[in-house]
Structures are given as structure tokens and as C-alpha cells.
Design a protein around this motif. Structure first.
Motif, PDB file in Angstrom:
ATOM      1  N   ILE A 266       0.842  -1.185   0.000  1.00 20.34           N
ATOM      2  CA  ILE A 266       0.000   0.000   0.000  1.00 20.34           C
ATOM      3  C   ILE A 266       0.885   1.245   0.000  1.00 20.34           C
ATOM      4  N   HIS A 267       0.808   1.993  -1.088  1.00 20.37           N
ATOM      5  CA  HIS A 267       1.450   3.314  -1.164  1.00 20.37           C
ATOM      6  C   HIS A 267       0.968   3.985  -2.427  1.00 20.37           C
ATOM      7  N   GLU A 268       1.064   5.301  -2.452  1.00 17.73           N
ATOM      8  CA  GLU A 268       0.600   6.058  -3.615  1.00 17.73           C
ATOM      9  C   GLU A 268       1.794   6.736  -4.287  1.00 17.73           C
ATOM     10  N   THR A 269       1.548   7.260  -5.462  1.00 16.18           N
ATOM     11  CA  THR A 269       2.617   7.909  -6.216  1.00 16.18           C
ATOM     12  C   THR A 269       2.261   9.367  -6.509  1.00 16.18           C
ATOM     13  N   ILE A 270       3.319  10.146  -6.678  1.00 12.95           N
ATOM     14  CA  ILE A 270       3.186  11.513  -7.194  1.00 12.95           C
ATOM     15  C   ILE A 270       3.990  11.518  -8.486  1.00 12.95           C
ATOM     16  N   GLY A 271       3.309  11.553  -9.617  1.00 13.50           N
ATOM     17  CA  GLY A 271       3.995  11.388 -10.895  1.00 13.50           C
ATOM     18  C   GLY A 271       4.582   9.990 -10.979  1.00 13.50           C
ATOM     19  N   LEU A 272       5.916   9.917 -11.042  1.00 16.31           N
ATOM     20  CA  LEU A 272       6.604   8.618 -11.032  1.00 16.31           C
ATOM     21  C   LEU A 272       7.405   8.427  -9.747  1.00 16.31           C
ATOM     22  N   SER A 273       7.039   9.162  -8.711  1.00 13.32           N
ATOM     23  CA  SER A 273       7.670   9.023  -7.393  1.00 13.32           C
ATOM     24  C   SER A 273       6.730   8.240  -6.492  1.00 13.32           C
ATOM     25  N   ASP A 274       7.223   7.138  -5.948  1.00 16.04           N
ATOM     26  CA  ASP A 274       6.340   6.227  -5.214  1.00 16.04           C
ATOM     27  C   ASP A 274       6.637   6.197  -3.717  1.00 16.04           C
ATOM     28  N   HIS A 275       5.901   5.341  -3.030  1.00 10.76           N
ATOM     29  CA  HIS A 275       6.048   5.076  -1.591  1.00 10.76           C
ATOM     30  C   HIS A 275       5.590   6.244  -0.707  1.00 10.76           C
ATOM     31  N   TRP A 276       4.581   6.971  -1.192  1.00 11.98           N
ATOM     32  CA  TRP A 276       3.966   8.042  -0.403  1.00 11.98           C
ATOM     33  C   TRP A 276       2.694   7.523   0.281  1.00 11.98           C
ATOM     34  N   CYS A 277       2.274   8.209   1.333  1.00 14.20           N
ATOM     35  CA  CYS A 277       1.062   7.810   2.055  1.00 14.20           C
ATOM     36  C   CYS A 277      -0.170   7.971   1.164  1.00 14.20           C
ATOM     37  N   PRO A 278      -1.043   6.964   1.121  1.00  9.79           N
ATOM     38  CA  PRO A 278      -2.230   7.083   0.269  1.00  9.79           C
ATOM     39  C   PRO A 278      -3.086   8.278   0.662  1.00  9.79           C
ATOM     40  N   TYR A 279      -3.554   8.994  -0.354  1.00  8.11           N
ATOM     41  CA  TYR A 279      -4.437  10.149  -0.241  1.00  8.11           C
ATOM     42  C   TYR A 279      -3.733  11.384   0.324  1.00  8.11           C
ATOM     43  N   VAL A 280      -2.823  11.208   1.259  1.00  3.40           N
ATOM     44  CA  VAL A 280      -2.256  12.342   1.996  1.00  3.40           C
ATOM     45  C   VAL A 280      -1.315  13.171   1.124  1.00  3.40           C
ATOM     46  N   HIS A 281      -0.339  12.518   0.506  1.00  2.00           N
ATOM     47  CA  HIS A 281       0.678  13.279  -0.215  1.00  2.00           C
ATOM     48  C   HIS A 281       0.242  13.677  -1.622  1.00  2.00           C
ATOM     49  N   SER A 282      -0.599  12.886  -2.250  1.00  2.00           N
ATOM     50  CA  SER A 282      -1.096  13.265  -3.574  1.00  2.00           C
ATOM     51  C   SER A 282      -2.114  14.394  -3.469  1.00  2.00           C
ATOM     52  N   GLY A 283      -2.800  14.462  -2.327  1.00  2.00           N
ATOM     53  CA  GLY A 283      -3.846  15.463  -2.151  1.00  2.00           C
ATOM     54  C   GLY A 283      -5.104  15.161  -2.941  1.00  2.00           C
ATOM     55  N   ASP A 284      -5.148  13.978  -3.571  1.00  5.13           N
ATOM     56  CA  ASP A 284      -6.323  13.591  -4.361  1.00  5.13           C
ATOM     57  C   ASP A 284      -7.190  12.661  -3.517  1.00  5.13           C
ATOM     58  N   PRO A 285      -8.422  13.070  -3.188  1.00  3.45           N
ATOM     59  CA  PRO A 285      -9.250  12.265  -2.284  1.00  3.45           C
ATOM     60  C   PRO A 285      -9.902  11.049  -2.938  1.00  3.45           C
ATOM     61  N   HIS A 286      -9.751  10.884  -4.253  1.00  5.61           N
ATOM     62  CA  HIS A 286     -10.491   9.811  -4.930  1.00  5.61           C
ATOM     63  C   HIS A 286      -9.650   8.890  -5.804  1.00  5.61           C
ATOM     64  N   PHE A 287      -8.528   9.362  -6.352  1.00 11.47           N
ATOM     65  CA  PHE A 287      -7.784   8.570  -7.337  1.00 11.47           C
ATOM     66  C   PHE A 287      -7.464   7.166  -6.839  1.00 11.47           C
ATOM     67  N   TYR A 288      -6.984   7.057  -5.606  1.00  7.73           N
ATOM     68  CA  TYR A 288      -6.522   5.768  -5.079  1.00  7.73           C
ATOM     69  C   TYR A 288      -7.674   4.803  -4.801  1.00  7.73           C
ATOM     70  N   ASP A 289      -8.905   5.301  -4.859  1.00  7.87           N
ATOM     71  CA  ASP A 289     -10.073   4.437  -4.610  1.00  7.87           C
ATOM     72  C   ASP A 289     -10.108   3.248  -5.563  1.00  7.87           C
ATOM     73  N   ALA A 290      -9.578   3.423  -6.772  1.00  6.55           N
ATOM     74  CA  ALA A 290      -9.598   2.343  -7.774  1.00  6.55           C
ATOM     75  C   ALA A 290      -8.824   1.121  -7.311  1.00  6.55           C
ATOM     76  N   TYR A 291      -7.948   1.290  -6.311  1.00  5.81           N
ATOM     77  CA  TYR A 291      -7.096   0.193  -5.848  1.00  5.81           C
ATOM     78  C   TYR A 291      -7.621  -0.439  -4.554  1.00  5.81           C
ATOM     79  N   LEU A 292      -8.712   0.087  -4.043  1.00  7.30           N
ATOM     80  CA  LEU A 292      -9.287  -0.474  -2.821  1.00  7.30           C
ATOM     81  C   LEU A 292      -9.745  -1.926  -3.004  1.00  7.30           C
ATOM     82  N   PRO A 293     -10.327  -2.310  -4.156  1.00  9.13           N
ATOM     83  CA  PRO A 293     -10.717  -3.718  -4.318  1.00  9.13           C
ATOM     84  C   PRO A 293      -9.534  -4.684  -4.200  1.00  9.13           C
ATOM     85  N   MET A 294      -8.371  -4.288  -4.690  1.00  8.44           N
ATOM     86  CA  MET A 294      -7.193  -5.145  -4.579  1.00  8.44           C
ATOM     87  C   MET A 294      -6.763  -5.273  -3.115  1.00  8.44           C
TER      88      MET A 294
END
Length: 334
Positions: A266-294
């Protein structure tokens, strides 16, 4: 020491909430905390009962960590091959590994993977995270692609032309490596079974486009090894990056793989930079939702975050994630 399925770990005194089934990778603080005990204590202070021991954990660190496991101070969800740390770059994280055409090196890679499984089993872990291999393409060529992505964009003519050349090189060479990866995993599974090791092997989605597997390659491996304890380790951040570069559709191509998810990073990306906290560092409240089923489907759920993530940010990301998962479960009547 083996205690499969146990909920272990002491989070008393943590200022943060108990993270329950969620595990946390030692990649977050292994460079900051060279001692095994201090490293585990810092993670437990975040509220995690379980850890994933990553490939940089040394045998010296284990001298401090193993007594903590034995006393139930921490549980282990998984280990990350090659484990413990192997200084030889031939068997590091960015290597041909299970796909070596040199038979002696391939067999050593299989032996090291089985050793990782032995450690996971001994510690009560459920899985081994596996980097299967890669198509050996000069890292400078990959860097040039990433530079073009940043400077010109994925839809630019320059990027499209460079990507087409890269993809042709990758696809023309991938078949042989994939065949050897299948054979190596088959051998590893047979050896693990002969030793009575009760762990699964999760082949991880990777962070560079020459690395294996793509989601289509993962399907090929899993189908070839049907019945073996092999599935996909769905690294969400890596999959997002490969989607952005154009290697595969990280959501749409999961058809047929959802039942084979061993674990998730579990981690999110900013551009091609990874290992950031989901939702927090991207500032996007919805993008990562697509990965919740996994994440829902995975038996082993591990945060794999970089050192720059602060405890308060980790807590905030976890609350956002688990609140969303709870709402999904409520809507589904679970």
C-alpha cells in the motif's frame, strides 16, 4: 517460532491507533535505525502489530529481531526476497534473478528464494514477496524514457516513438526470461513443499518497465503453475507508475487476477515518485479508490512507505484508507 495466523505484537503505549491486520515494511526506517530492535520498536510505536521484513534486513539485525518475534513483541506478515540481505547484486532487487540463462546462477536464485521461504515460515509469516526478474535493458534507457515522460508527456510524439522502440525490445526478449521464471518458481515450490513450508509466493508488480511481470505476464505464470502456492503481489504504487508510462492498465487488466492476490503493498505515487502515504501526499481524495478492491482482496496488507513519510501522515493515510474500506464493506452488506 512458527505461529501462522496469530495476531501478535505489542502496541501498548503507542499514541496511534492499533492497526490490527495491517503490516508495515521495514523499508521505512531501516536506514535510520541500523539496530534491529530499535527499528521494530519504532514501527510498533505507529500501532502496527506486524511487520514485513524487507530485503535490506541483515543477519545481524535478526539477532535482535528474532527474540522479539519469539516473545510475541511483534508478528511477521511476510519477508521480501532475497532475505536476509544478500550483498551480491546478481541476487539483489534489480536483477534477472529467477530468469537467469546461466544455470548455476538461476539455481542459486532458486535456493535463495527457498531460504527466504524458510525464514517466513519460521517467523509465522504468510508470504514471500518475489521480484521474479527482468528483461536486461540498460537502466540509462529506462531513465531516458522517464525523462521524456516528465518533460514532453506520455501523449507527445517523442515519448510515443521512444516507447514503441522500448516496448519492441522488451517484448522480443521477454519470452525466454518468462519461461525460466516459471521453471524456477516451480522448482522453488517443490522444494518448499518438501520442507513443509506453509507460505505463498507473491510475484510483485515492479517499478521499472523492463522488470517482470506485467499483469499479462503474471497471468501466464499463475496459469502455468496452477495449484502451486504462487499468486500476484499487487504493489499498488508500482502498478500506478507502470500504468502512467503505458506498460499496462493497472485496473482494467486485473480481470482474472483478483482471486490470485497474495498480498498488497500500500502506497501512492506523485507522478513517477512512489512510496507516499495514500491520499495524503497526492492530495487527491479519490484517485486511489480504484485500488481499494485489490487491498480488500489481499490476505496480507502491507504499507511500504518511504522514510520521508511522517508518523502523523502515516496515521492520517491509514484512517482515510480504512474509513473508505469500511464504507465499501457496509455498502456491500459485509
Amino acid at each position: 517460532m512458527n505461529d501462522h495466523g496469530a495476531s501478535r505484537g505489542d502496541t501498548k503505549g503507542s499514541p496511534f491507533g492499533d492497526k490490527g491486520q495491517y503490516s508495515f515494511s521495514t523499508c521505512w526506517n531501516i536506514r535510520r535505525q541500523p539496530g534491529g530492535r530499535a527499528m521494530i520498536e519504532e514501527i510498533a510505536a505507529l500501532g502496527f502489530r506486524r511487520v514485513e521484513l524487507n530485503y535490506n534486513v541483515t543477519r545481524e539485525m535478526l539477532e535482535e529481531i528474532e527474540p522479539m518475534i519469539e516473545r510475541g513483541e511483534i508478528g511477521v506478515s511476510s519477508v521480501h526476497n532475497t532475505f536476509p540481505h544478500t550483498p551480491d547484486p546478481d541476487y539483489g532487487t534489480d536483477s534477472v534473478l529467477l530468469g537467469f540463462d546461466d544455470e548455476a546462477r538461476r539455481l542459486k536464485a532458486v535456493s535463495l528464494l527457498v531460504e527466504s521461504a524458510e525464514y517466513a515460515h519460521r517467523y509465522g509469516g504468510e508470504a514471500v514477496v518475489v521480484h521474479p526478474g527482468e528483461v536486461p535493458i540498460d537502466p540509462a534507457d529506462v531513465k531516458r524514457l522517464e525523462k521524456l515522460y516528465h518533460e514532453a508527456g506520455r501523449e507527445s510524439q517523442a515519448y510515443r516513438a521512444a516507447w514503441a522502440v522500448f516496448l519492441e525490445r522488451r517484448e522480443s526478449a521477454a519470452g525466454g526470461y518468462l519461461q525460466r521464471i516459471v521453471a524456477s518458481l516451480d522448482e522453488a515450490c517443490n522444494l518448499a513443499a518438501s520442507k513443509g513450508l506453509n507460505v505463498r509466493f507473491g510475484i510483485e508488480t515492479r517499478s521499472r518497465p523492463n522488470q517482470m511481470p506485467t499483469l499479462a505476464e503474471a497471468k501466464t505464470v499463475i496459469e502455468a503453475l496452477r495449484g502451486a502456492p504462487v499468486g500476484i503481489w499487487y504493489d499498488t504504487g508500482h502498478a500506478i507508475m507502470m500504468d502512467r508510462l503505458g506498460l499496462y492498465d493497472s485496473v482494467g487488466e486485473m480481470d482474472g487476477l483478483m482471486d490470485h492476490i497474495v498480498g498488497v503493498h500500500i502506497h501512492e505515487t506523485i507522478g513517477l515518485s512512489d512510496h507516499w502515504c495514500p491520499y495524503v501526499h497526492s492530495g487527491d481524495p479519490h484517485f486511489y479508490d480504484a485500488y481499494l478492491p485489490m487491498i480488500e482482496r489481499a490476505a496480507v496488507k502491507v504499507y511500504e512507505l518511504k522514510a520521508a513519510c511522517l508518523p502523523e501522515e502515516i496515521e492520517a493515510g491509514h484512517r482515510l484508507l480504512t474509513d473508505k474500506l469500511a464504507k465499501r464493506a457496509a455498502q456491500a452488506g459485509r
